[in-house]
Design an enzyme around this catalytic site. Sequence first.
Site, PDB file in Angstrom:
ATOM      1  N   GLU A 254      -6.403  -0.617  -9.396  1.00 12.52           N
ATOM      2  CA  GLU A 254      -4.964  -0.070  -9.083  1.00 12.52           C
ATOM      3  C   GLU A 254      -3.812  -1.627  -8.696  1.00 12.52           C
ATOM      4  O   GLU A 254      -3.923  -2.417  -9.314  1.00 12.52           O
ATOM      5  CB  GLU A 254      -4.582   0.967  -9.658  1.00 12.52           C
ATOM      6  CG  GLU A 254      -3.482   1.712  -9.964  1.00 12.52           C
ATOM      7  CD  GLU A 254      -2.103   2.148  -8.911  1.00 12.52           C
ATOM      8  OE1 GLU A 254      -1.399   2.947  -8.742  1.00 12.52           O
ATOM      9  OE2 GLU A 254      -3.241   2.440  -7.558  1.00 12.52           O
ATOM     10  N   SER A 256      -3.877  -2.645  -6.673  1.00 10.55           N
ATOM     11  CA  SER A 256      -4.649  -4.373  -5.762  1.00 10.55           C
ATOM     12  C   SER A 256      -5.134  -5.350  -7.080  1.00 10.55           C
ATOM     13  O   SER A 256      -5.700  -6.344  -6.688  1.00 10.55           O
ATOM     14  CB  SER A 256      -5.802  -4.599  -4.650  1.00 10.55           C
ATOM     15  OG  SER A 256      -6.615  -4.155  -5.366  1.00 10.55           O
ATOM     16  N   ARG A 293     -24.591 -13.455  -2.985  1.00 14.59           N
ATOM     17  CA  ARG A 293     -24.151 -11.886  -2.069  1.00 14.59           C
ATOM     18  C   ARG A 293     -25.409 -10.707  -2.795  1.00 14.59           C
ATOM     19  O   ARG A 293     -24.434 -11.383  -4.515  1.00 14.59           O
ATOM     20  CB  ARG A 293     -22.688 -11.601  -2.211  1.00 14.59           C
ATOM     21  CG  ARG A 293     -22.165 -10.732  -1.164  1.00 14.59           C
ATOM     22  CD  ARG A 293     -21.387 -11.764   0.196  1.00 14.59           C
ATOM     23  NE  ARG A 293     -22.370 -11.955   0.866  1.00 14.59           N
ATOM     24  CZ  ARG A 293     -20.547 -12.554   1.692  1.00 14.59           C
ATOM     25  NH1 ARG A 293     -19.899 -12.896   1.810  1.00 14.59           N
ATOM     26  NH2 ARG A 293     -22.021 -13.391   2.301  1.00 14.59           N
ATOM     27  N   GLU A 412       1.808  10.039  -2.666  1.00 17.82           N
ATOM     28  CA  GLU A 412       2.698   8.944  -2.459  1.00 17.82           C
ATOM     29  C   GLU A 412       3.903   9.138  -3.111  1.00 17.82           C
ATOM     30  O   GLU A 412       5.111   8.320  -3.368  1.00 17.82           O
ATOM     31  CB  GLU A 412       1.824   7.307  -2.952  1.00 17.82           C
ATOM     32  CG  GLU A 412       1.263   7.233  -4.182  1.00 17.82           C
ATOM     33  CD  GLU A 412       0.165   6.265  -4.677  1.00 17.82           C
ATOM     34  OE1 GLU A 412       0.591   4.929  -3.667  1.00 17.82           O
ATOM     35  OE2 GLU A 412      -0.350   6.208  -5.279  1.00 17.82           O
ATOM     36  N   GLY A 437       1.006   7.097   1.606  1.00 15.77           N
ATOM     37  CA  GLY A 437       1.071   5.444   1.312  1.00 15.77           C
ATOM     38  C   GLY A 437       2.520   5.279   2.071  1.00 15.77           C
ATOM     39  O   GLY A 437       3.332   5.345   1.135  1.00 15.77           O
ATOM     40  N   PHE A 438       2.111   4.428   2.701  1.00 14.81           N
ATOM     41  CA  PHE A 438       4.746   4.130   3.533  1.00 14.81           C
ATOM     42  C   PHE A 438       5.293   3.549   2.351  1.00 14.81           C
ATOM     43  O   PHE A 438       6.578   3.968   2.325  1.00 14.81           O
ATOM     44  CB  PHE A 438       4.398   3.848   5.005  1.00 14.81           C
ATOM     45  CG  PHE A 438       5.661   3.267   5.458  1.00 14.81           C
ATOM     46  CD1 PHE A 438       7.096   3.658   5.758  1.00 14.81           C
ATOM     47  CD2 PHE A 438       5.975   2.015   5.334  1.00 14.81           C
ATOM     48  CE1 PHE A 438       7.641   2.959   5.445  1.00 14.81           C
ATOM     49  CE2 PHE A 438       7.119   0.777   4.978  1.00 14.81           C
ATOM     50  CZ  PHE A 438       8.197   1.682   5.664  1.00 14.81           C
ATOM     51  N   LEU A 439       4.362   2.496   2.140  1.00 18.22           N
ATOM     52  CA  LEU A 439       5.056   1.611   1.284  1.00 18.22           C
ATOM     53  C   LEU A 439       5.364   2.416  -0.088  1.00 18.22           C
ATOM     54  O   LEU A 439       6.781   2.188  -0.847  1.00 18.22           O
ATOM     55  CB  LEU A 439       4.417  -0.053   0.786  1.00 18.22           C
ATOM     56  CG  LEU A 439       3.887  -0.670   1.832  1.00 18.22           C
ATOM     57  CD1 LEU A 439       3.201  -1.396   2.042  1.00 18.22           C
ATOM     58  CD2 LEU A 439       6.050  -1.152   2.516  1.00 18.22           C
ATOM     59  N   ASP A 440       4.465   2.291  -0.837  1.00 21.45           N
ATOM     60  CA  ASP A 440       4.861   3.172  -2.581  1.00 21.45           C
ATOM     61  C   ASP A 440       5.745   4.328  -2.108  1.00 21.45           C
ATOM     62  O   ASP A 440       6.538   4.659  -3.050  1.00 21.45           O
ATOM     63  CB  ASP A 440       4.073   3.687  -2.856  1.00 21.45           C
ATOM     64  CG  ASP A 440       3.692   2.791  -4.055  1.00 21.45           C
ATOM     65  OD1 ASP A 440       4.394   2.611  -5.060  1.00 21.45           O
ATOM     66  OD2 ASP A 440       2.407   2.404  -4.173  1.00 21.45           O
ATOM     67  N   PRO A 521      -8.407  -3.465   6.517  1.00 22.94           N
ATOM     68  CA  PRO A 521      -8.115  -4.866   5.101  1.00 22.94           C
ATOM     69  C   PRO A 521      -9.224  -5.432   5.334  1.00 22.94           C
ATOM     70  O   PRO A 521      -9.322  -6.550   4.230  1.00 22.94           O
ATOM     71  CB  PRO A 521      -6.602  -5.980   5.320  1.00 22.94           C
ATOM     72  CG  PRO A 521      -6.857  -5.256   6.788  1.00 22.94           C
ATOM     73  CD  PRO A 521      -7.239  -4.196   7.168  1.00 22.94           C
ATOM     74  N   ASP A 609      -0.006  -5.807  -1.657  1.00 18.42           N
ATOM     75  CA  ASP A 609      -0.116  -5.072  -3.140  1.00 18.42           C
ATOM     76  C   ASP A 609       1.011  -4.926  -3.732  1.00 18.42           C
ATOM     77  O   ASP A 609       1.987  -5.178  -3.197  1.00 18.42           O
ATOM     78  CB  ASP A 609      -1.800  -4.192  -3.181  1.00 18.42           C
ATOM     79  CG  ASP A 609      -0.678  -3.006  -2.436  1.00 18.42           C
ATOM     80  OD1 ASP A 609      -0.404  -2.553  -2.878  1.00 18.42           O
ATOM     81  OD2 ASP A 609      -2.114  -1.626  -2.498  1.00 18.42           O
TER      82      ASP A 609
END
Length: 699
Positions: A254, A256, A293, A412, A437-440, A521, A609
């Site tokens: 989604e 990111s 990897r 959110e 989630g603060f931003l959304d 992160p 994001d």
Amino acid sequence: MTHTATRAGIAIDAKLAEFLENEVLAPLGRDQGTFWQGFAALLAEFAPRNRALLAKRDELQAKIDAWHVERRGKPLDQGEYQAFLRDIGYLVPEPGDFTIGTQNVDPEIATMAGPQLVVPVLNARFLLNAANARWGSLYDAFYGTDALDAPPARPGGYDEARGAAVIARGREFLDQALPLADGRSWTDIEGDHDGELADESQYVGKTDKGLMFRNNGLHIEVVFDRESPIGRTDKAGIADINCEAALTTICDCEDSVAAVDGEDKLLAYTNWLGVIRGDLEDTFEKGGKKLTRKLSGDKIYTDHDGNQHSVPGRSLLFVRNVGHLMTNPAIHLADGSEVPEGIMDAVFTSAIGALDVEGHAKYGNSRHGSIYIVKPKMHGPEECAFTNDLFDAVEDLLGLPRNTIKVGVMDEERRTSANLGACIEAVKDRVVFINTGFLDRTGDEIHTSMQAGPMIRKGEMKSSKWLTAYEKRNVGIGLKHGLSGKAQIGKGMWAAPDLMGQMMVEKIGHLKAGANTAWVPSPTAATLHALHYHQADVFEIQKGLGEIPPLDELLAIPLAQGANWSEDELRQELDNNAQGLLGYVVRWVDQGVGCSKVPDINDVGLMEDRATLRISSQHMANWLLHGVVTEDQVMDSLRRMAAKVDAQNAGDPAYEPLVGNEDGPAFRAACDLVFKGVAQPSGYTEPLLHSWRQVKKAS
């Protein structure tokens, strides 16, 4: 050119159909014809329901807009406001007493507390790094970051002075997490057989590298190796301290990622298949050498009685589907419309997850037969109930037992926050996760009340009344309905990967607030944040919490009452928003990068994001709507910040400058996000980003 195939009356990207049939359905032993007929029937039932829910969002928003326009300039009366919201169905009655009934949940979610990573599923290397971040070297984490209170490492190889400071800090951690008997310190011991624990139950056993311990549910491996460069000079021969870190990782389809068509979705599903099946690999060059990897194996230890046991070597994996809003051209329905992307994600990611449930995975993800899906951007209990019904239908399509598919509900959106108890009740037998989630959430706060008046400055939002109530209500309501010991109550991202020292001071606050997981992160940040869970027993903390602030506080609109900003303050706010917006959009549209470390206006690298973009664009649109700033002022900021963003990206050979390219897709997308921001559904950025990314890919 995209080639399509027809299956049961639906047109699907041919490569995507081939992938699902050969890589997923065949190993599962599912009949392809039966599957496609069932999928077509599922789409016929749920696509119209999905559209109806989106129409209801628009209907509610139109009524809220009209209510605010009619009362513009008048003080907000919470009694009148909430009565209106109940009358239109925005607020629903609180549910009666209930506790969630989710079964077959892995301990990493239910009974353990620790860090959580979110990783873009399109990047195989990042995905592998995150999955392997279940364990991290504490020595490496301290040596390479500012979390260590010591002078930085001198260039030119290993700095012994900094190394000594790392070792001292490591011993300090061991003394705190694994205290020795008789007041001894780990600095006193002389080998792996020296010293007794004050609490012998913390000892787990021996590994091939050293000794395994456990504190507050998390494992610690103390590595003893007198042949290694570090262990050779250490009195006890300790070469490292490996900490159990990222208990869970969200593989993100989604916010990111930039996935706009069948080609992008195929890569997303292929990488998800690789980590579930256990065979994902990525080869890359580093320091002039080719490296490959792959996923880590489990850690094996031998207990006091000589019995062997294992501790997972990898994070328990969630997959985040998209929300209900977007459609995708990867599939066209019988009527020619694009498939709701959230429905497609539910079917495809669950089918891949079924390989794990049915024993087709090298390592195994869930040891309890569950598939974990995070569902974002749901507005209220009706949309949560839709997701529950959809997951029922997907289980039936795939022949999975009921509630095999678990759900994480991201709190959110404002209508979800205001009705959180009813949202949880709608998924009460499959919910394993709620988080804030603060931003959304701020983006939706602005958009919902867009017509009420100009909002406070973005930086002031973190101290606003609604946000404090939002964070406390999420924990309190989760605890009230029995999530402790059964599910995660999470907190949001620490966005600054280079500021680990500050994170170590501040992020323990998430534990004290009652969160048994919180986003970080990077794998290094996960290792460092894990130390917080050794300092604090979250489940004990939760027993003393439970406050649920009233709706009056949650629904307090953050309007800038009586503000009289100077020209410098207006320019500063616009520049901050414009720089962040452009810095993210240019990578998304031009390069298809949905999440990366983007320098802010002060050149501090932040993991960005779409959520960051939503708040910035909505804030600018709000000020523009209410005449706080003019279109000319916004364009001036965008043009000046374009030059700054170009300079910040000067070292990227794939970067296309914004200056001199105002007619290009990236700059035009940024302008649209602001000047068309009021009209965007819920203030979301996806419709415009997808449109301009498709233009770029077609050019």
